[in-house]
Structures are given as structure tokens and as C-alpha cells.
Design an enzyme around this catalytic site. Structure first.
Site, short mmCIF file in Angstrom:
data_model
loop_
_atom_site.label_atom_id
_atom_site.label_comp_id
_atom_site.label_asym_id
_atom_site.label_seq_id
_atom_site.Cartn_x
_atom_site.Cartn_y
_atom_site.Cartn_z
N VAL A 77 0.81 -1.22 0.00
CA VAL A 77 0.00 0.00 0.00
C VAL A 77 0.84 1.28 0.00
O VAL A 77 0.30 2.37 -0.11
CB VAL A 77 -1.02 0.02 1.17
CG1 VAL A 77 -2.08 -1.03 0.98
CG2 VAL A 77 -0.34 -0.12 2.52
N ASN A 103 -6.01 0.16 7.25
CA ASN A 103 -5.46 -0.31 8.53
C ASN A 103 -3.95 -0.51 8.50
O ASN A 103 -3.28 -0.31 9.51
CB ASN A 103 -6.14 -1.62 8.92
CG ASN A 103 -5.39 -2.35 9.99
OD1 ASN A 103 -5.45 -2.00 11.17
ND2 ASN A 103 -4.63 -3.39 9.61
N SER A 155 -4.01 6.89 15.26
CA SER A 155 -3.49 6.47 16.56
C SER A 155 -3.56 7.67 17.50
O SER A 155 -3.46 8.82 17.06
CB SER A 155 -2.03 6.03 16.42
OG SER A 155 -1.43 5.93 17.71
N TYR A 168 5.95 8.43 13.04
CA TYR A 168 4.64 7.77 13.21
C TYR A 168 3.57 8.80 13.60
O TYR A 168 2.46 8.80 13.07
CB TYR A 168 4.79 6.70 14.28
CG TYR A 168 3.60 5.80 14.52
CD1 TYR A 168 3.23 4.83 13.59
CD2 TYR A 168 2.86 5.90 15.69
CE1 TYR A 168 2.14 3.99 13.83
CE2 TYR A 168 1.78 5.06 15.95
CZ TYR A 168 1.42 4.11 15.01
OH TYR A 168 0.36 3.27 15.25
N ALA A 169 3.92 9.71 14.53
CA ALA A 169 2.96 10.74 14.97
C ALA A 169 2.58 11.64 13.80
O ALA A 169 1.40 11.98 13.64
CB ALA A 169 3.57 11.57 16.10
N ALA A 170 3.57 12.00 12.97
CA ALA A 170 3.29 12.87 11.82
C ALA A 170 2.37 12.15 10.83
O ALA A 170 1.42 12.74 10.29
CB ALA A 170 4.59 13.28 11.14
N LYS A 172 0.26 9.66 11.47
CA LYS A 172 -1.08 9.41 12.03
C LYS A 172 -1.86 10.71 12.17
O LYS A 172 -3.09 10.72 12.07
CB LYS A 172 -0.95 8.68 13.37
CG LYS A 172 -0.39 7.25 13.23
CD LYS A 172 -1.28 6.38 12.36
CE LYS A 172 -0.83 4.92 12.31
NZ LYS A 172 -1.71 4.08 11.46
N ILE A 201 -3.09 -1.08 22.08
CA ILE A 201 -3.83 -2.30 21.74
C ILE A 201 -2.85 -3.46 21.70
O ILE A 201 -1.76 -3.34 21.10
CB ILE A 201 -4.53 -2.15 20.36
CG1 ILE A 201 -5.36 -0.85 20.28
CG2 ILE A 201 -5.39 -3.38 20.06
CD1 ILE A 201 -6.52 -0.73 21.21
P1 NAP Z 1 0.65 -5.38 12.96
O1 NAP Z 1 0.24 -6.47 13.88
O2 NAP Z 1 2.09 -5.09 12.77
O3 NAP Z 1 -0.02 -5.65 11.51
C1 NAP Z 1 0.22 -4.76 10.46
C2 NAP Z 1 -0.46 -5.28 9.20
O4 NAP Z 1 -0.20 -4.36 8.14
C3 NAP Z 1 0.05 -6.63 8.77
O5 NAP Z 1 -1.02 -7.39 8.26
C4 NAP Z 1 1.03 -6.27 7.64
O6 NAP Z 1 1.05 -7.33 6.72
C5 NAP Z 1 0.35 -5.06 7.04
N1 NAP Z 1 1.21 -4.14 6.30
C6 NAP Z 1 2.20 -3.35 6.78
N2 NAP Z 1 2.73 -2.62 5.81
C7 NAP Z 1 2.07 -2.94 4.68
C8 NAP Z 1 2.17 -2.52 3.33
N3 NAP Z 1 3.07 -1.60 2.92
N4 NAP Z 1 1.33 -3.05 2.41
C9 NAP Z 1 0.42 -3.97 2.79
N5 NAP Z 1 0.28 -4.41 4.04
C10 NAP Z 1 1.09 -3.90 4.97
O7 NAP Z 1 -0.02 -3.99 13.38
P2 NAP Z 1 -1.32 -3.70 14.30
O8 NAP Z 1 -0.86 -3.48 15.68
O9 NAP Z 1 -2.40 -4.67 14.01
O10 NAP Z 1 -1.71 -2.24 13.73
C11 NAP Z 1 -2.67 -2.07 12.71
C12 NAP Z 1 -2.92 -0.59 12.53
O11 NAP Z 1 -3.36 -0.03 13.77
C13 NAP Z 1 -1.68 0.20 12.13
O12 NAP Z 1 -2.03 1.23 11.24
C14 NAP Z 1 -1.21 0.79 13.45
O13 NAP Z 1 -0.47 1.96 13.27
C15 NAP Z 1 -2.55 1.06 14.10
N6 NAP Z 1 -2.47 1.19 15.57
C16 NAP Z 1 -2.04 0.14 16.33
C17 NAP Z 1 -1.99 0.28 17.70
C18 NAP Z 1 -1.53 -0.82 18.60
O14 NAP Z 1 -1.42 -0.57 19.81
N7 NAP Z 1 -1.30 -2.02 18.10
C19 NAP Z 1 -2.37 1.49 18.30
C20 NAP Z 1 -2.81 2.53 17.49
C21 NAP Z 1 -2.86 2.37 16.12
P3 NAP Z 1 2.40 -8.04 6.17
O15 NAP Z 1 3.44 -7.92 7.25
O16 NAP Z 1 1.92 -9.43 5.89
O17 NAP Z 1 2.74 -7.27 4.96
#
Ligand code: NAP
Length: 261
Positions: A77, A103, A155, A168-170, A172, A201
Site C-alpha cells: 500500500v 489499517n 493512533s 509515526y505521529a506525523a 497518524k 492495543i
Molecule cells: P501489525 O500487527 O504489525 O499488523 C500490520 C499489518 O499491516 C500486517 O497485516 C502487515 O502485513 C500489514 N502491512 C504493513 N505494511 C504494509 C504494506 N506496505 N502493504 C500492505 N500491508 C502492509 O499492526 P497492528 O498493531 O495490528 O496495527 C494495525 C494498525 O493499527 C496500524 O495502522 C497501526 O499503526 C494502528 N495502531 C495500532 C496500535 C496498537 O497498539 N497495536 C495502536 C494505534 C494504532 P504483512 O506484514 O503481511 O505485509
């Protein structure tokens, strides 16, 4: 009519029956939880990750077992052409699309004085440009049909900042500004766009945070616990479905009341 003969009718409706939802980054974590939650509500699911590994196949199988059509695609993406090909293939395979959940995201942390330009670009490309690219890719279909719902995952870090996460902050925070503008451009075509800004999370992404830092974060959360991916999925479900039919341009803080968020 005698109630003993005719028991009360319990209507079980699925909130997303026969809708088609695209979810970026649903091979694990929050994206996967959104995929499962939406499939439970009857939505067909097209999702992507950067490679076709066991995780992608396992998610496909789990979703299909819920009785919906589900397919994983390899798409990056952070690349416009890849996003356009992904969406075109989904339209060919599924016939139409109703919802997009932006996401996918990464982190690449360092203090500003040590952060390289490559680290900055890496996070901005994956976390912010991606939202522009995917929105741009689905817009023609949503515009033509006169409806659509997009949920962007930001976020609380994009609202309150966080040590070592300037990139990351910029990114989001940028998602919020982007959304506010997209809402103004697309509202007249009944395309709704909302932001969910999660706090802490429990996923693989946060699994990497040192234990001491996790403890510190939890003292800042009035509910005294991290959130779950399913709690983020429920917020997305509200916005994507008709439950949120008059919501657009919202930024939902989903963080257990965390300070600064
Ligand atoms: P995660 O467990 O690391 O999963 C990230 C997902 O994004 C994976 O499926 C990964 O798939 C995919 N991905 C990453 N870069 C990609 C790219 N360039 N193209 C396609 N797919 C891509 O992360 P998460 O914790 O579930 O977070 C999901 C979202 O929530 C993120 O945007 C994160 O910033 C946001 N968020 C998370 C938290 C938290 O506490 N966890 C808090 C606030 C916001 P592959 O590795 O298979 O490519």
C-alpha cells in the site's frame, strides 16, 4: 395471539450482509480482527499483506469458515500502482465494493536526533501515503455508485505525540487532516470517511515494546488495561455499517481514557 403459542420473534440481522469490504494489512493484529468481525456480520472480505505466507492463507480459511467470500491479495500500500491493481482485481473478483478500512501500518522508531531520512520516509510512505493511495484507488467506484464508507486507522500518538515516534505521529496526524478534507470532497456523493484512533492495543506491533514501557503506558490508562483488536473492530463496524449512517469526519479516540489522547 397467545404468547405461549407464538414466542416473541427475535430478529437477528447482520449489519453488513453481502457488503464487500477491503481491509489493508489483515494478515494479523487489528486488521485480522476487523476482517473476522466484519465477516461475522456477513461482509465478504478482500484483504492484503505484503506477501502470501501461511498467515494470509490461514486468515482466508478462517473467514471462509464464517460463510463469506474471502480472498487475500499481495499488495504494497506504499505504492500507488500496487494499490490501483489491488482494487481493480477486487472489483473484478467481487463485482463491487462498499467499505474500505485503511489499517496497514508500520513503526520505525528513533529519537528525532537519531532518526534517518529513510526511517522518516519509510513510516510516512507506509502509514500516510498509503491512505491517500487507497482512497484514490477506491474513489472512482464509490463515486459512481453514490455510496461508500471508509475508516482510517490513526493512533492517539497522532493526537498527543510520543517519544521516539515523530515519524509515526506525523503520519497518524496526517491521516486526520487528510480525512477532514476527503470528507468535504466526497460527502455529496454519500461517501462517509471516519477515523478510529486507538491507544495501546495488544498486537504483535505492541508486543515489541519493552515490559517497563508497557507498565508506564498502563498507568496512563484510566481503565488500567490495554485494548483488544476486537474492540477496535467494533468501532470500525459502527462506522462502516448503517449504524454510523450520519457520521463522517469523526475522530474516535479508542484508548480507555488515556491521558493526552
Ligand atoms: P501489525 O500487527 O504489525 O499488523 C500490520 C499489518 O499491516 C500486517 O497485516 C502487515 O502485513 C500489514 N502491512 C504493513 N505494511 C504494509 C504494506 N506496505 N502493504 C500492505 N500491508 C502492509 O499492526 P497492528 O498493531 O495490528 O496495527 C494495525 C494498525 O493499527 C496500524 O495502522 C497501526 O499503526 C494502528 N495502531 C495500532 C496500535 C496498537 O497498539 N497495536 C495502536 C494505534 C494504532 P504483512 O506484514 O503481511 O505485509
Amino acid at each position: 395471539m397467545d404468547r405461549a403459542i407464538c414466542p416473541p420473534l427475535i430478529l437477528v440481522t447482520m449489519l453488513l450482509k453481502d457488503k464487500v469490504t477491503i481491509i489493508t494489512g489483515a494478515t494479523r493484529g487489528i486488521g485480522k480482527a476487523i476482517a473476522v468481525r466484519f465477516a461475522q456480520e456477513g461482509s465478504h472480505i478482500a484483504f492484503c499483506g505484503r506477501s502470501r505466507g501461511e498467515q494470509m492463507t490461514a486468515v482466508e480459511n478462517e473467514l471462509q469458515a464464517l460463510g463469506v467470500k474471502a480472498k487475500g491479495y499481495v499488495a504494497d500500500v506504499s505504492n500507488l500502482e500496487s494499490c490501483q491493481q489491488f482494487v481493480a482485481q477486487v472489483l473484478e473478483d467481487f463485482g463491487h465494493l462498499d467499505c474500505l478500512i485503511n489499517n496497514a501500518g508500520i513503526t520505525d522508531d528513533a529519537a528525532i536526533k537519531r532518526m534517518t531520512e529513510a526511517q522518516w520516509d519509510n513510516v510516512l510512505n507506509n502509514d500516510l501515503k498509503s491512505v491517500f493511495f487507497m482512497t484514490k484507488s477506491v474513489q472512482p467506484a464509490m463515486w459512481k455508485q453514490g455510496f461508500g464508507s471508509i475508516v482510517n486507522i490513526s493512533s492517539v500518538v497522532g493526537i498527543g505525540g510520543n517519544l521516539n515516534q515523530a515519524n509515526y505521529a506525523a503520519a497518524k496526524a496526517g491521516i486526520i487532516g487528510f480525512t477532514k478534507t476527503a470528507v468535504k470532497e466526497m460527502g455529496a456523493r454519500n461517501i462517509r470517511i471516519n477515523v478510529v484512533a486507538p491507544g495501546f492495543i495488544m498486537t504483535e506491533m505492541t508486543g515489541e515494546i519493552p515490559e517497563q514501557m508497557k507498565q508506564y503506558w498502563q498507568t496512563r490508562i484510566p481503565l488500567r488495561r490495554p485494548g483488544t483488536p476486537n474492540e477496535v473492530a467494533n468501532a470500525c463496524l459502527y462506522y462502516a455499517s448503517e449504524l454510523g449512517s450520519y457520521n463522517t469526519g469523526d475522530v474516535m479516540h479508542l484508548c480507555g481514557g488515556m491521558e493526552d489522547a
